[in-house]
Scaffold this motif. Structure first.
Motif, PDB file in Angstrom:
ATOM      1  N   LEU A  67      25.542 -26.837  72.037  1.00 17.80           N
ATOM      2  CA  LEU A  67      25.610 -27.752  70.900  1.00 17.80           C
ATOM      3  C   LEU A  67      25.215 -27.035  69.617  1.00 17.80           C
ATOM      4  N   VAL A  68      25.886 -27.395  68.521  1.00 14.89           N
ATOM      5  CA  VAL A  68      25.557 -26.782  67.230  1.00 14.89           C
ATOM      6  C   VAL A  68      25.495 -27.856  66.153  1.00 14.89           C
ATOM      7  N   SER A  69      24.476 -27.753  65.299  1.00 14.92           N
ATOM      8  CA  SER A  69      24.413 -28.564  64.081  1.00 14.92           C
ATOM      9  C   SER A  69      24.818 -27.690  62.909  1.00 14.92           C
ATOM     10  N   VAL A  70      25.805 -28.152  62.128  1.00 12.41           N
ATOM     11  CA  VAL A  70      26.190 -27.436  60.908  1.00 12.41           C
ATOM     12  C   VAL A  70      25.576 -28.185  59.725  1.00 12.41           C
ATOM     13  N   THR A  71      24.556 -27.563  59.140  1.00  9.24           N
ATOM     14  CA  THR A  71      23.799 -28.209  58.064  1.00  9.24           C
ATOM     15  C   THR A  71      23.717 -27.292  56.844  1.00  9.24           C
ATOM     16  N   THR A  72      24.815 -26.607  56.589  1.00 13.66           N
ATOM     17  CA  THR A  72      24.905 -25.724  55.419  1.00 13.66           C
ATOM     18  C   THR A  72      25.354 -26.523  54.216  1.00 13.66           C
ATOM     19  N   TRP A  73      25.443 -25.835  53.057  1.00 13.84           N
ATOM     20  CA  TRP A  73      26.089 -26.504  51.934  1.00 13.84           C
ATOM     21  C   TRP A  73      27.555 -26.698  52.279  1.00 13.84           C
ATOM     22  N   ASN A  74      28.220 -27.575  51.513  1.00 15.02           N
ATOM     23  CA  ASN A  74      29.528 -28.100  51.920  1.00 15.02           C
ATOM     24  C   ASN A  74      30.602 -27.027  52.102  1.00 15.02           C
ATOM     25  N   SER A  75      30.593 -26.000  51.257  1.00 13.52           N
ATOM     26  CA  SER A  75      31.686 -25.014  51.297  1.00 13.52           C
ATOM     27  C   SER A  75      31.670 -24.195  52.579  1.00 13.52           C
ATOM     28  N   ALA A  76      30.556 -24.217  53.336  1.00 14.96           N
ATOM     29  CA  ALA A  76      30.499 -23.448  54.587  1.00 14.96           C
ATOM     30  C   ALA A  76      30.747 -24.324  55.819  1.00 14.96           C
ATOM     31  N   HIS A  77      30.926 -25.639  55.619  1.00 10.91           N
ATOM     32  CA  HIS A  77      31.093 -26.537  56.779  1.00 10.91           C
ATOM     33  C   HIS A  77      32.290 -26.121  57.636  1.00 10.91           C
ATOM     34  N   ALA A  78      33.446 -25.920  56.998  1.00 10.17           N
ATOM     35  CA  ALA A  78      34.667 -25.645  57.767  1.00 10.17           C
ATOM     36  C   ALA A  78      34.535 -24.328  58.521  1.00 10.17           C
ATOM     37  N   GLU A  79      34.129 -23.288  57.820  1.00 11.81           N
ATOM     38  CA  GLU A  79      34.048 -21.966  58.460  1.00 11.81           C
ATOM     39  C   GLU A  79      33.083 -21.979  59.650  1.00 11.81           C
ATOM     40  N   CYS A  80      31.900 -22.533  59.436  1.00 11.12           N
ATOM     41  CA  CYS A  80      30.880 -22.501  60.496  1.00 11.12           C
ATOM     42  C   CYS A  80      31.267 -23.430  61.654  1.00 11.12           C
ATOM     43  N   THR A  81      31.843 -24.576  61.343  1.00  8.04           N
ATOM     44  CA  THR A  81      32.255 -25.517  62.395  1.00  8.04           C
ATOM     45  C   THR A  81      33.360 -24.905  63.250  1.00  8.04           C
ATOM     46  N   ILE A  82      34.334 -24.308  62.605  1.00 10.22           N
ATOM     47  CA  ILE A  82      35.453 -23.704  63.342  1.00 10.22           C
ATOM     48  C   ILE A  82      34.944 -22.562  64.223  1.00 10.22           C
TER      49      ILE A  82
END
Ligand SMILES: NC(=O)c1ccc[n+]([C@@H]2O[C@H](COP(=O)([O-])OP(=O)(O)OC[C@H]3O[C@@H](n4cnc5c(N)ncnc54)[C@H](O)[C@@H]3O)[C@@H](O)[C@H]2O)c1
Length: 352
Positions: A67-82
């Motif tokens: 499991l991963v929580s992506v809690t970065t600023w918005n511009s990194a959501h897509a990259e980190c989630t993918i």
């Protein structure tokens, strides 16, 4: 025991940690990362997390995470989630889902391709007020809902940090605050699809640097304050069931007090989710207001814990995910359309 990783060790990641700590018998947060390495190190020490990294790719390669929580600023959501989905993890990504609908679609497509859960951090869906409202709607107590108002107005509440930097936030109060209340109205209505939007944005007061505020503040320290986003966004959003939502969201606005509330108007009754939760209807030939007893409110700490529990349960197939990726995509379509409408000064149709 499920292994959890955190990407982005700032303010809101503490709320995700709180949720995971409630489930100590089922999950362990074994790794965290932040592009600000000292921050990741301090975070790991604070919570007793075994390993920390300065980027998500090294973390995802070295750790066998579930499991991963992506809690970065918005511009990194897509990259980190993918990246996390491609590494075989189920992901909960903070709101807003991404910077645009195109990014959000790519995230959902990656989740579908990998057969993994992608949940959105629409925490307001987990409040008692949302439960009560959904129940009323499900039981037909409101009749046909044809109009709604959603406000998230701060008199002076720019969070600072990266929130005013469009390249990292994607926008101002619309994408930061409006997203919560637009989603909640849509959720209570039963998730109708948006079809057209008229929006307007303003930047008249900016960030108001000289005025102290007690609102949410980003932990990210910036050398040069940046504010190139809107300070007020308003919109009329039409859905495919004919209903219309009137939205207002601000970081800064000359009004007496902050206003945060949702009202839905149906052919049988209206409801207000602002405190106190109330129903407006007719009874025995007279107008009648019904105040619901009990804790029909949104509680930040309790409802974050609930959100993380729903994520863990859903990832294990033990519960339905209450905030699936498709709703994040619809939300991003609305936000794109509001910004586009504001830019061109006309209504925008949402095509899919
Ligand atoms: N659900 C809510 O009520 C709520 C409340 C506040 C914030 N948020 C959302 O949470 C997210 C984070 O907000 P915050 O207030 O915690 O911000 P923050 O500035 O406190 O923390 C963000 C952190 O992300 C890190 N980061 C940025 N890019 C990264 C990357 N590529 N890899 C790893 N780390 C990276 C930054 O260095 C920073 O430490 C935002 O998307 C925001 O919209 C949600």
């Amino acid at each position: 025991m499920l292994k959890v990783g955190i990407i982005g060790c700032g303010g809101i990641s503490n709320s995700h940690m709180s949720g995971y700590l409630q489930l100590k018998d089922r999950v362990e947060v074994v790794a965290c990362c932040d592009i600000d390495e000292p921050k990741a190190k301090e975070y790991a020490a604070r919570y007793g997390i075994k390993n920390y990294y300065n980027n998500c790719y090294d973390m995802l390669k070295a750790e066998q995470l579930d499991l991963v929580s992506v809690t970065t600023w918005n511009s990194a959501h897509a990259e980190c989630t993918i990246a996390a989905l491609n590494a075989g993890c189920s992901v909960i990504c903070e709101k807003p889902m991404a910077m645009s609908a195109a990014e959000a679609e790519a995230m959902k497509e990656t989740a579908d391709r990998n057969g993994k859960l992608l949940m959105l951090g629409f925490v307001r869906r987990h409040g008692n007020d949302a439960y009560a409202a959904r129940e009323l709607v499900k039981n037909g107590e409101l009749g046909e809902i044809y109009y709604a108002q959603a406000k998230y107005l701060r008199r002076c509440g720019f969070p600072g940090g990266w929130f005013g930097d469009k390249s990292r936030s994607g926008g101002g109060p619309l994408i930061d605050l409006g997203v919560h209340v637009i989603d909640l109205v849509r959720y209570i209505m039963g998730c109708p699809k948006p079809v057209s939007v008229f929006g307007a944005t303003f930047d008249k007061l900016g960030s108001r640097p000289g005025i102290r505020t007690t609102e949410w503040v980003s932990e990210t320290v910036v050398e040069q304050p940046i504010f190139n986003v809107e300070d007020l966004a308003v919109a009329m959003i039409r859905f495919d069931n004919g209903a219309v939502l009137n939205l207002e969201a601000s970081f800064n606005l000359n009004l007496p007090d902050n206003e945060d509330g949702i009202r839905l108007f149906g052919s049988k009754a209206g409801i207000s989710l602002a405190s106190p939760f109330a129903l407006y209807t007719e009874y025995n030939g007279q107008l009648a207001d019904i105040a619901l007893k009990g804790q029909n409110n949104f509680d930040f700490h309790r409802d974050f814990d609930r959100e993380i529990k729903n994520f863990v349960d859903a990832a294990e197939g033990k519960a339905e995910c209450l905030a699936p990726a498709e709703d994040g995509v619809e939300l991003m379509r609305i936000l794109d359309a509001v910004y586009e409408s504001a830019r061109i000064g006309k209504s925008v149709e949402i095509k899919r």
